[in-house]
Design a protein around this motif. Structure first.
Motif, mmCIF file in Angstrom:
data_model
loop_
_atom_site.group_PDB
_atom_site.id
_atom_site.type_symbol
_atom_site.label_atom_id
_atom_site.label_comp_id
_atom_site.label_asym_id
_atom_site.label_seq_id
_atom_site.Cartn_x
_atom_site.Cartn_y
_atom_site.Cartn_z
ATOM 1 N N ALA A 55 -0.040 12.978 -4.279
ATOM 2 C CA ALA A 55 -0.917 12.605 -3.164
ATOM 3 C C ALA A 55 -0.155 12.964 -1.896
ATOM 4 O O ALA A 55 1.125 13.197 -1.696
ATOM 5 N N SER A 56 -1.121 13.202 -0.884
ATOM 6 C CA SER A 56 -0.724 13.756 0.300
ATOM 7 C C SER A 56 -1.386 13.154 1.379
ATOM 8 O O SER A 56 -2.554 12.512 1.152
ATOM 9 N N ALA A 57 -0.925 13.035 2.598
ATOM 10 C CA ALA A 57 -1.762 12.410 3.573
ATOM 11 C C ALA A 57 -3.346 13.070 3.872
ATOM 12 O O ALA A 57 -4.276 12.108 3.762
ATOM 13 N N GLY A 58 -3.448 14.271 3.630
ATOM 14 C CA GLY A 58 -4.483 14.717 4.048
ATOM 15 C C GLY A 58 -5.497 14.728 2.805
ATOM 16 O O GLY A 58 -6.617 14.517 2.992
ATOM 17 N N ARG A 59 -4.899 14.671 1.413
ATOM 18 C CA ARG A 59 -5.635 14.636 0.310
ATOM 19 C C ARG A 59 -6.342 13.024 0.337
ATOM 20 O O ARG A 59 -7.297 12.944 -0.172
ATOM 21 N N LEU A 60 -5.471 12.173 0.609
ATOM 22 C CA LEU A 60 -5.814 10.787 0.538
ATOM 23 C C LEU A 60 -6.818 10.565 1.504
ATOM 24 O O LEU A 60 -7.983 9.690 1.262
ATOM 25 N N LEU A 61 -6.743 11.152 2.716
ATOM 26 C CA LEU A 61 -7.794 11.003 3.811
ATOM 27 C C LEU A 61 -9.395 11.699 3.456
ATOM 28 O O LEU A 61 -10.290 11.192 3.650
ATOM 29 N N VAL A 62 -9.093 12.699 2.721
ATOM 30 C CA VAL A 62 -10.435 13.575 2.125
ATOM 31 C C VAL A 62 -11.093 12.381 0.940
ATOM 32 O O VAL A 62 -12.222 12.224 1.377
ATOM 33 N N VAL A 63 -10.325 11.866 0.454
ATOM 34 C CA VAL A 63 -11.174 10.810 -0.739
ATOM 35 C C VAL A 63 -11.602 9.736 0.330
ATOM 36 O O VAL A 63 -13.022 9.306 -0.157
ATOM 37 N N TYR A 64 -10.917 8.954 1.124
ATOM 38 C CA TYR A 64 -11.506 8.359 1.997
ATOM 39 C C TYR A 64 -12.891 8.612 2.748
ATOM 40 O O TYR A 64 -13.537 7.993 2.816
ATOM 41 N N LEU A 65 -12.660 9.683 3.208
ATOM 42 C CA LEU A 65 -14.012 10.296 3.983
ATOM 43 C C LEU A 65 -15.125 10.236 3.043
ATOM 44 O O LEU A 65 -16.085 9.963 3.392
ATOM 45 N N ALA A 75 2.191 8.353 1.666
ATOM 46 C CA ALA A 75 2.126 9.733 0.862
ATOM 47 C C ALA A 75 3.039 10.750 1.707
ATOM 48 O O ALA A 75 3.550 11.557 1.010
ATOM 49 N N ALA A 76 2.905 10.716 3.133
ATOM 50 C CA ALA A 76 3.872 11.628 3.700
ATOM 51 C C ALA A 76 5.181 11.242 3.803
ATOM 52 O O ALA A 76 5.829 12.092 3.619
ATOM 53 N N GLU A 77 5.510 10.268 3.559
ATOM 54 C CA GLU A 77 7.099 9.868 3.471
ATOM 55 C C GLU A 77 7.481 10.158 2.083
ATOM 56 O O GLU A 77 8.674 10.755 2.131
ATOM 57 N N ALA A 99 0.839 -1.089 -0.123
ATOM 58 C CA ALA A 99 -0.062 0.068 0.180
ATOM 59 C C ALA A 99 0.969 1.332 0.121
ATOM 60 O O ALA A 99 0.597 2.311 -0.767
ATOM 61 N N ARG A 100 1.841 1.126 0.711
ATOM 62 C CA ARG A 100 2.752 2.299 0.869
ATOM 63 C C ARG A 100 3.375 2.679 -0.474
ATOM 64 O O ARG A 100 3.796 3.761 -0.955
ATOM 65 N N MET A 101 3.910 1.316 -1.268
ATOM 66 C CA MET A 101 4.561 1.510 -2.621
ATOM 67 C C MET A 101 3.669 2.026 -3.470
ATOM 68 O O MET A 101 4.161 2.929 -4.521
ATOM 69 N N GLY A 160 10.573 12.816 1.886
ATOM 70 C CA GLY A 160 11.838 12.503 1.358
ATOM 71 C C GLY A 160 12.618 11.316 2.131
ATOM 72 O O GLY A 160 13.683 11.125 1.920
ATOM 73 N N GLY A 161 11.906 10.522 2.890
ATOM 74 C CA GLY A 161 12.314 9.598 3.836
ATOM 75 C C GLY A 161 11.310 9.127 4.807
ATOM 76 O O GLY A 161 10.299 9.180 5.069
ATOM 77 N N ALA A 162 12.010 8.556 6.141
ATOM 78 C CA ALA A 162 11.205 7.758 7.170
ATOM 79 C C ALA A 162 10.440 8.973 7.750
ATOM 80 O O ALA A 162 11.166 10.042 7.870
ATOM 81 N N LEU A 163 9.285 8.776 8.347
ATOM 82 C CA LEU A 163 8.853 9.670 9.314
ATOM 83 C C LEU A 163 9.243 9.775 10.701
ATOM 84 O O LEU A 163 9.288 8.732 11.344
ATOM 85 N N PRO A 164 9.071 10.711 11.391
ATOM 86 C CA PRO A 164 9.334 10.743 12.828
ATOM 87 C C PRO A 164 8.117 10.081 13.470
ATOM 88 O O PRO A 164 7.005 10.036 12.997
ATOM 89 N N ASP A 165 8.377 9.394 14.735
ATOM 90 C CA ASP A 165 7.320 8.626 15.325
ATOM 91 C C ASP A 165 6.203 9.650 15.856
ATOM 92 O O ASP A 165 4.761 8.889 15.623
#
Length: 241
Positions: A99-109, A141-143, A89-91, A147-152
């Protein structure tokens, strides 16, 4: 009064912290056997009562077996996750540059509200949709943006917002469907108060509320992208100092 011994079995089992399923089964057997105790009863009669109780359990399970299919979801999801569902799913979402985290969640909403309005409330949910698909895709999408791993803290915030989006989509979408339990409950409550309304009337009035909820939470999700960027940038700024 002997049939009330089943209640004592339940209380004693819960106090002793025995497996609840075993406690309920034992209480049902005790109740069924005690119900057969009459003057002149024989051991054979008590045995037949126990068999009849177990038969009732089996008949109930067989008659409602289609309702137990939902329990297959958990092992299926576990196998899919072990096979790399979240990574896939990440790939997949990582290939969508816009895509971004917010835009993806808007579509899912939108999808969650629309399907809930049609009565398909089981299509989404935390175990079967948010954990294995929605949250990993939002993290992916946030990664890409980071440009890499996300902070916790950013990763946990994305997961919590994904779960909240599912809740909001279901809560404000299901009331549009006339055969949902909440609509029936409101119709019955109003009828007891002397107010006669049709389920369709309540469903129609739920549409503006659902639209308002979509607009409000959709705006929050678009602003959520900024919050994620700040959480991503904070550790980098601290490392630079």
């Amino acid at each position: 009064m002997l049939v009330l011994l089943g209640i004592l079995v339940v209380v004693a089992g819960f106090v002793a912290r025995i497996n609840p399923l075993l406690v309920i089964l034992a209480a049902a057997l005790v109740t069924g056997i005690c119900a057969a105790i009459v003057p002149g009863v024989s051991l054979a009669d008590l045995y037949q009562a126990a068999v009849a109780t177990l038969t009732a359990f089996g008949d109930a399970f067989n008659d409602n077996r289609y309702f137990h299919v939902v329990w297959l979801i958990l092992p299926v999801i576990g196998l899919l996750e072990r096979a790399g569902l979240q990574e896939r799913a990440r790939m997949l979402i990582g290939k969508v540059k816009a895509a971004s985290a917010g835009r993806l969640l808007v579509v899912y909403l939108f999808i969650r509200q629309a399907t809930s309005a049609l009565g398909l409330t089981s299509l989404g949910g935390h175990p079967q949709m948010v954990r294995p698909l929605v949250a990993p895709m939002a993290e992916g999408a946030a990664e890409v943006e980071a440009g890499g791993a996300l902070p916790d803290d950013a990763r946990n915030r994305i997961r919590s917002m994904s779960a909240a989006t599912d809740n909001i989509g279901l809560f404000f979408g299901e009331d549009i469907f006339i055969a949902i339990g909440s609509i029936i409950l409101m119709v019955g409550f109003l009828e007891q108060a002397g107010i006669i309304v049709e389920p369709l009337q309540l469903s129609v009035w739920a549409i503006p509320t659902a639209i308002a909820a979509f607009i409000v939470h959709g705006f929050r999700l678009l602003m959520f992208d900024r919050e994620v960027r700040r959480r991503i940038a904070a550790p980098k700024a601290e490392a630079g100092q």
